[in-house]
Scaffold this motif. Structure first.
Motif, PDB file in Angstrom:
ATOM      1  N   VAL A   9       3.033 -70.083  14.263  1.00  0.00           N
ATOM      2  CA  VAL A   9       1.908 -70.666  13.528  1.00  0.00           C
ATOM      3  C   VAL A   9       2.493 -71.432  12.349  1.00  0.00           C
ATOM      4  O   VAL A   9       3.123 -70.833  11.468  1.00  0.00           O
ATOM      5  CB  VAL A   9       0.921 -69.592  13.049  1.00  0.00           C
ATOM      6  N   THR A  10       2.305 -72.730  12.330  1.00  0.00           N
ATOM      7  CA  THR A  10       2.936 -73.583  11.324  1.00  0.00           C
ATOM      8  C   THR A  10       1.894 -74.485  10.677  1.00  0.00           C
ATOM      9  O   THR A  10       0.831 -74.767  11.257  1.00  0.00           O
ATOM     10  CB  THR A  10       4.035 -74.449  11.950  1.00  0.00           C
ATOM     11  N   ARG A  11       2.243 -74.941   9.461  1.00  0.00           N
ATOM     12  CA  ARG A  11       1.440 -75.914   8.725  1.00  0.00           C
ATOM     13  C   ARG A  11       2.384 -76.960   8.148  1.00  0.00           C
ATOM     14  O   ARG A  11       3.371 -76.624   7.478  1.00  0.00           O
ATOM     15  CB  ARG A  11       0.645 -75.243   7.601  1.00  0.00           C
ATOM     16  N   GLU A  12       2.090 -78.213   8.406  1.00  0.00           N
ATOM     17  CA  GLU A  12       2.956 -79.285   7.906  1.00  0.00           C
ATOM     18  C   GLU A  12       2.914 -79.352   6.385  1.00  0.00           C
ATOM     19  O   GLU A  12       3.943 -79.523   5.736  1.00  0.00           O
ATOM     20  CB  GLU A  12       2.526 -80.614   8.527  1.00  0.00           C
ATOM     21  N   THR A  13       1.730 -79.250   5.821  1.00  0.00           N
ATOM     22  CA  THR A  13       1.544 -79.252   4.368  1.00  0.00           C
ATOM     23  C   THR A  13       0.641 -78.077   4.004  1.00  0.00           C
ATOM     24  O   THR A  13      -0.066 -77.542   4.868  1.00  0.00           O
ATOM     25  CB  THR A  13       0.913 -80.569   3.891  1.00  0.00           C
TER      26      THR A  13
END
Length: 255
Positions: free
Chosen positions: A106-110
């Motif tokens: 689970v990732t978020r760019e910003t």
């Protein structure tokens, strides 16, 4: 009349039988037909679900935090042995956490961008199945802490009714302030169901039970436990129904 029809059938059968001069051609056609691949049941290409690829949209009042697992000092054997990240979701209705499998990322760019769910190997069946499942779990958590989940139970039957009590005689108390659902569904003994932590129960009507809470699993598990005491039967249509559940009635048994 019968002789003419029989003669016509014999002529058609004789025309279909290959002549003795071309036995190789007949054998070749039979081999080609037997070796051909079986025809598929459906000619359309399989359409896989795209739920896991969709990003999670967060309301402004919801906080979404990703906590990395602690590093283990033991020798790593495989990716499955590693602990996955833990997701913490906090909103006006509560706070929930969920630990995803190790092969799910689970990732978020910003910090303000919507979270995205990915897997290490999309060709592996187990990871592909959990891809959309984890995304749906996270979506239910975000929806639960912002709007909440509800379950409405309908008691159908003569004399069926329910009430919310502060204490119980047959079920032990698990935490302070716990409520209990008292059911009267034609049993000679009292039927009491403990409301789990994080779930709020109320009775807007004597034949209606409203369950509310941020955790959908806890709400529906409590609804299933209450329903198990009087499952809907197909002859008179009596029982406890959850949400918009319906049942097809059967005709009476004739002995």
């Amino acid at each position: 009349m019968f002789s003419t029809a029989r003669r016509r059938c014999l002529q058609t059968a004789s025309s279909c039988v290959p002549s003795s001069s071309t036995p190789a051609t007949f054998q070749t056609s039979r081999i080609a037909l037997s070796s051909a691949a079986p025809k598929a049941f459906s000619t359309s290409t399989p359409c896989r679900s795209k739920i896991g690829r969709q990003p999670l949209f967060l309301p402004p009042e919801v906080q979404f935090e990703i906590t990395q697992p602690p590093k283990s000092k033991r020798v790593k054997i495989s990716v499955r042995d590693e602990a996955g990240v833990t997701i913490h979701v906090k909103g006006p209705l509560g706070e929930l956490s969920y630990t995803v499998p190790s092969f799910v990322q689970v990732t978020r760019e910003t910090p303000t961008s919507p979270p995205c769910v990915t897997v290490l190997d999309a060709n592996e069946r187990c990871q592909r199945e959990m891809w959309g499942t984890v995304r749906k779990y996270l979506h239910n958590m975000v929806l639960g802490v912002s709007e909440g989940h509800t379950a409405i139970l309908r008691l159908v039957g003569v004399g069926y009714r329910a009430s919310i009590e502060d204490s119980a005689t047959t079920v032990p108390t698990e935490y302070p302030g716990q409520k209990f659902v008292n059911l009267k569904v034609n049993y000679s003994h009292p039927v009491e169901v403990a409301v789990p932590l994080g779930v709020k129960a109320s009775t807007p009507q004597p034949t209606r039970i409203l369950l509310e809470g941020p955790d959908k699993v806890a709400v529906m598990s409590c609804a299933a436990e209450i329903r198990s005491w009087k499952k809907p039967e197909p002859y008179k249509g009596k029982g406890i129904f959850v949400n918009d559940e319906t049942i097809k009635l059967k005709s009476k048994k004739i002995k």
